[in-house]
Design a protein around this motif. Structure first.
Motif, PDB file in Angstrom:
ATOM      1  N   TYR A  59       7.690  14.997 -14.127  1.00  0.00           N
ATOM      2  CA  TYR A  59       7.911  14.652 -12.716  1.00  0.00           C
ATOM      3  C   TYR A  59       6.892  15.340 -11.813  1.00  0.00           C
ATOM      4  O   TYR A  59       6.301  14.703 -10.938  1.00  0.00           O
ATOM      5  N   LEU A  60       6.712  16.632 -11.992  1.00  0.00           N
ATOM      6  CA  LEU A  60       5.789  17.369 -11.127  1.00  0.00           C
ATOM      7  C   LEU A  60       4.369  16.836 -11.229  1.00  0.00           C
ATOM      8  O   LEU A  60       3.701  16.627 -10.213  1.00  0.00           O
ATOM      9  N   LEU A  61       3.907  16.619 -12.433  1.00  0.00           N
ATOM     10  CA  LEU A  61       2.544  16.144 -12.639  1.00  0.00           C
ATOM     11  C   LEU A  61       2.340  14.743 -12.064  1.00  0.00           C
ATOM     12  O   LEU A  61       1.375  14.485 -11.336  1.00  0.00           O
ATOM     13  N   ASN A  62       3.261  13.842 -12.363  1.00  0.00           N
ATOM     14  CA  ASN A  62       3.069  12.454 -11.947  1.00  0.00           C
ATOM     15  C   ASN A  62       3.348  12.225 -10.472  1.00  0.00           C
ATOM     16  O   ASN A  62       2.606  11.491  -9.816  1.00  0.00           O
ATOM     17  N   LEU A  63       4.382  12.841  -9.930  1.00  0.00           N
ATOM     18  CA  LEU A  63       4.611  12.699  -8.494  1.00  0.00           C
ATOM     19  C   LEU A  63       3.513  13.405  -7.705  1.00  0.00           C
ATOM     20  O   LEU A  63       3.084  12.920  -6.656  1.00  0.00           O
ATOM     21  N   GLY A  64       3.038  14.530  -8.223  1.00  0.00           N
ATOM     22  CA  GLY A  64       1.916  15.207  -7.579  1.00  0.00           C
ATOM     23  C   GLY A  64       0.684  14.323  -7.517  1.00  0.00           C
ATOM     24  O   GLY A  64       0.007  14.248  -6.489  1.00  0.00           O
ATOM     25  N   CYS A  65       0.411  13.627  -8.607  1.00  0.00           N
ATOM     26  CA  CYS A  65      -0.723  12.695  -8.627  1.00  0.00           C
ATOM     27  C   CYS A  65      -0.497  11.546  -7.649  1.00  0.00           C
ATOM     28  O   CYS A  65      -1.401  11.158  -6.915  1.00  0.00           O
ATOM     29  N   ALA A  66       0.719  11.012  -7.624  1.00  0.00           N
ATOM     30  CA  ALA A  66       1.035   9.897  -6.719  1.00  0.00           C
ATOM     31  C   ALA A  66       0.852  10.305  -5.257  1.00  0.00           C
ATOM     32  O   ALA A  66       0.307   9.542  -4.451  1.00  0.00           O
ATOM     33  N   PHE A  67       1.295  11.510  -4.917  1.00  0.00           N
ATOM     34  CA  PHE A  67       1.142  11.982  -3.533  1.00  0.00           C
ATOM     35  C   PHE A  67      -0.319  12.295  -3.225  1.00  0.00           C
ATOM     36  O   PHE A  67      -0.784  12.086  -2.107  1.00  0.00           O
ATOM     37  N   TYR A  68      -1.035  12.780  -4.218  1.00  0.00           N
ATOM     38  CA  TYR A  68      -2.436  13.125  -4.028  1.00  0.00           C
ATOM     39  C   TYR A  68      -3.290  11.882  -3.726  1.00  0.00           C
ATOM     40  O   TYR A  68      -4.185  11.933  -2.894  1.00  0.00           O
ATOM     41  N   ILE A  69      -3.009  10.774  -4.410  1.00  0.00           N
ATOM     42  CA  ILE A  69      -3.809   9.553  -4.207  1.00  0.00           C
ATOM     43  C   ILE A  69      -3.244   8.664  -3.104  1.00  0.00           C
ATOM     44  O   ILE A  69      -3.749   7.572  -2.865  1.00  0.00           O
ATOM     45  N   MET A  70      -2.214   9.139  -2.403  1.00  0.00           N
ATOM     46  CA  MET A  70      -1.533   8.323  -1.404  1.00  0.00           C
ATOM     47  C   MET A  70      -2.403   8.024  -0.174  1.00  0.00           C
ATOM     48  O   MET A  70      -2.261   6.969   0.442  1.00  0.00           O
ATOM     49  N   LYS A  71      -3.310   8.898   0.165  1.00  0.00           N
ATOM     50  CA  LYS A  71      -4.065   8.782   1.408  1.00  0.00           C
ATOM     51  C   LYS A  71      -4.781   7.435   1.521  1.00  0.00           C
ATOM     52  O   LYS A  71      -5.426   6.969   0.588  1.00  0.00           O
ATOM     53  N   ILE A  72      -4.652   6.841   2.684  1.00  0.00           N
ATOM     54  CA  ILE A  72      -5.368   5.607   3.010  1.00  0.00           C
ATOM     55  C   ILE A  72      -6.417   5.987   4.045  1.00  0.00           C
ATOM     56  O   ILE A  72      -6.081   6.428   5.146  1.00  0.00           O
ATOM     57  N   GLY A  73      -7.673   5.829   3.690  1.00  0.00           N
ATOM     58  CA  GLY A  73      -8.767   6.320   4.519  1.00  0.00           C
ATOM     59  C   GLY A  73      -9.189   5.435   5.667  1.00  0.00           C
ATOM     60  O   GLY A  73      -9.927   5.887   6.534  1.00  0.00           O
ATOM     61  N   THR A  74      -8.738   4.199   5.707  1.00  0.00           N
ATOM     62  CA  THR A  74      -9.158   3.294   6.779  1.00  0.00           C
ATOM     63  C   THR A  74      -7.935   2.704   7.470  1.00  0.00           C
ATOM     64  O   THR A  74      -6.830   2.714   6.941  1.00  0.00           O
ATOM     65  N   ASP A  75      -8.160   2.165   8.645  1.00  0.00           N
ATOM     66  CA  ASP A  75      -7.083   1.474   9.348  1.00  0.00           C
ATOM     67  C   ASP A  75      -6.913   0.085   8.751  1.00  0.00           C
ATOM     68  O   ASP A  75      -7.884  -0.650   8.568  1.00  0.00           O
ATOM     69  N   ILE A  76      -5.680  -0.262   8.463  1.00  0.00           N
ATOM     70  CA  ILE A  76      -5.375  -1.567   7.881  1.00  0.00           C
ATOM     71  C   ILE A  76      -4.936  -2.473   9.022  1.00  0.00           C
ATOM     72  O   ILE A  76      -3.914  -2.239   9.669  1.00  0.00           O
ATOM     73  N   SER A  77      -5.705  -3.532   9.256  1.00  0.00           N
ATOM     74  CA  SER A  77      -5.424  -4.395  10.402  1.00  0.00           C
ATOM     75  C   SER A  77      -4.762  -5.717  10.020  1.00  0.00           C
ATOM     76  O   SER A  77      -4.289  -6.434  10.892  1.00  0.00           O
ATOM     77  N   GLN A  78      -4.728  -6.041   8.729  1.00  0.00           N
ATOM     78  CA  GLN A  78      -4.120  -7.304   8.293  1.00  0.00           C
ATOM     79  C   GLN A  78      -3.164  -7.031   7.134  1.00  0.00           C
ATOM     80  O   GLN A  78      -3.391  -6.136   6.319  1.00  0.00           O
ATOM     81  N   THR A  79      -2.137  -7.874   7.045  1.00  0.00           N
ATOM     82  CA  THR A  79      -1.173  -7.709   5.955  1.00  0.00           C
ATOM     83  C   THR A  79      -1.830  -7.985   4.605  1.00  0.00           C
ATOM     84  O   THR A  79      -1.491  -7.357   3.612  1.00  0.00           O
ATOM     85  N   ARG A  80      -2.762  -8.904   4.585  1.00  0.00           N
ATOM     86  CA  ARG A  80      -3.456  -9.211   3.335  1.00  0.00           C
ATOM     87  C   ARG A  80      -4.207  -7.983   2.823  1.00  0.00           C
ATOM     88  O   ARG A  80      -4.152  -7.645   1.636  1.00  0.00           O
ATOM     89  N   THR A  81      -4.902  -7.317   3.711  1.00  0.00           N
ATOM     90  CA  THR A  81      -5.634  -6.101   3.344  1.00  0.00           C
ATOM     91  C   THR A  81      -4.667  -5.031   2.847  1.00  0.00           C
ATOM     92  O   THR A  81      -4.944  -4.329   1.870  1.00  0.00           O
ATOM     93  N   MET A  82      -3.514  -4.929   3.515  1.00  0.00           N
ATOM     94  CA  MET A  82      -2.516  -3.950   3.107  1.00  0.00           C
ATOM     95  C   MET A  82      -2.020  -4.240   1.690  1.00  0.00           C
ATOM     96  O   MET A  82      -1.929  -3.337   0.859  1.00  0.00           O
ATOM     97  N   LEU A  83      -1.716  -5.482   1.407  1.00  0.00           N
ATOM     98  CA  LEU A  83      -1.224  -5.840   0.074  1.00  0.00           C
ATOM     99  C   LEU A  83      -2.278  -5.615  -1.002  1.00  0.00           C
ATOM    100  O   LEU A  83      -1.965  -5.146  -2.098  1.00  0.00           O
ATOM    101  N   GLU A  84      -3.518  -5.924  -0.692  1.00  0.00           N
ATOM    102  CA  GLU A  84      -4.591  -5.693  -1.656  1.00  0.00           C
ATOM    103  C   GLU A  84      -4.782  -4.202  -1.919  1.00  0.00           C
ATOM    104  O   GLU A  84      -4.942  -3.782  -3.071  1.00  0.00           O
ATOM    105  N   LEU A  85      -4.730  -3.399  -0.866  1.00  0.00           N
ATOM    106  CA  LEU A  85      -4.868  -1.956  -1.029  1.00  0.00           C
ATOM    107  C   LEU A  85      -3.686  -1.387  -1.815  1.00  0.00           C
ATOM    108  O   LEU A  85      -3.867  -0.563  -2.713  1.00  0.00           O
ATOM    109  N   LEU A  86      -2.480  -1.835  -1.503  1.00  0.00           N
ATOM    110  CA  LEU A  86      -1.302  -1.365  -2.224  1.00  0.00           C
ATOM    111  C   LEU A  86      -1.339  -1.769  -3.692  1.00  0.00           C
ATOM    112  O   LEU A  86      -0.947  -0.993  -4.562  1.00  0.00           O
ATOM    113  N   SER A  87      -1.802  -2.978  -3.963  1.00  0.00           N
ATOM    114  CA  SER A  87      -1.866  -3.404  -5.362  1.00  0.00           C
ATOM    115  C   SER A  87      -2.863  -2.553  -6.141  1.00  0.00           C
ATOM    116  O   SER A  87      -2.631  -2.218  -7.299  1.00  0.00           O
TER     117      SER A  87
END
Length: 132
Positions: A59-87
């Motif tokens: 749990y610690l290792l994997n949730l730590g990794c998930a939180f570490y890579i969570m950052k989104i560096g740009t502003d998402i202005s469209q839902t399509r862009t959001m879905l692509e980034l999330l995928s």
């Protein structure tokens, strides 16, 4: 002022990765009890304790990794862009989680193999002592 979907992306990302991590850990460590009992020669207390420690580390290792890579560096202005980034983020995390699953399975099988080798050596030594 332009609306961004960053906060919504975080609201989607966090529950998905937390549930994925929980599901994989639940399945892995529910089924690893058999390996732990075999590795520790049927000693249920040490097998259960070791299994819980492995689970906590997982749990610690994997949730730590998930939180570490969570950052989104740009502003998402469209839902399509959001879905692509999330995928991309969730897909990459799924690949990482699968690798961690197989790494844990490798460790369980390796521990089991080492425990069986030690048992065979002890049996062979006992047979040699028993012979006149």
């Amino acid at each position: 002022m332009q609306t961004t979907f960053n906060f919504l992306a975080y609201l989607i990302y966090l529950p998905v990765v937390i549930v994925l991590t929980w599901y994989v850990a639940h399945i892995l460590f529910r089924n690893s009890k058999v390996f732990m009992l075999d590795i520790f020669g049927g000693k249920t207390d040490i097998a259960a304790a070791t299994n819980r420690l492995f689970e906590t580390g997982f749990y610690l290792l994997n949730l730590g990794c998930a939180f570490y890579i969570m950052k989104i560096g740009t502003d998402i202005s469209q839902t399509r862009t959001m879905l692509e980034l999330l995928s991309t983020k969730i897909g990459g995390y799924c690949i990482y989680l699968g690798i961690m699953l197989f790494l844990n399975l490798y460790l369980f099988f390796r521990g089991r193999r080492v425990a069986r080798q030690k048992m065979r050596l002890a049996e062979a030594a006992a047979q040699l002592k028993a012979q006149p």
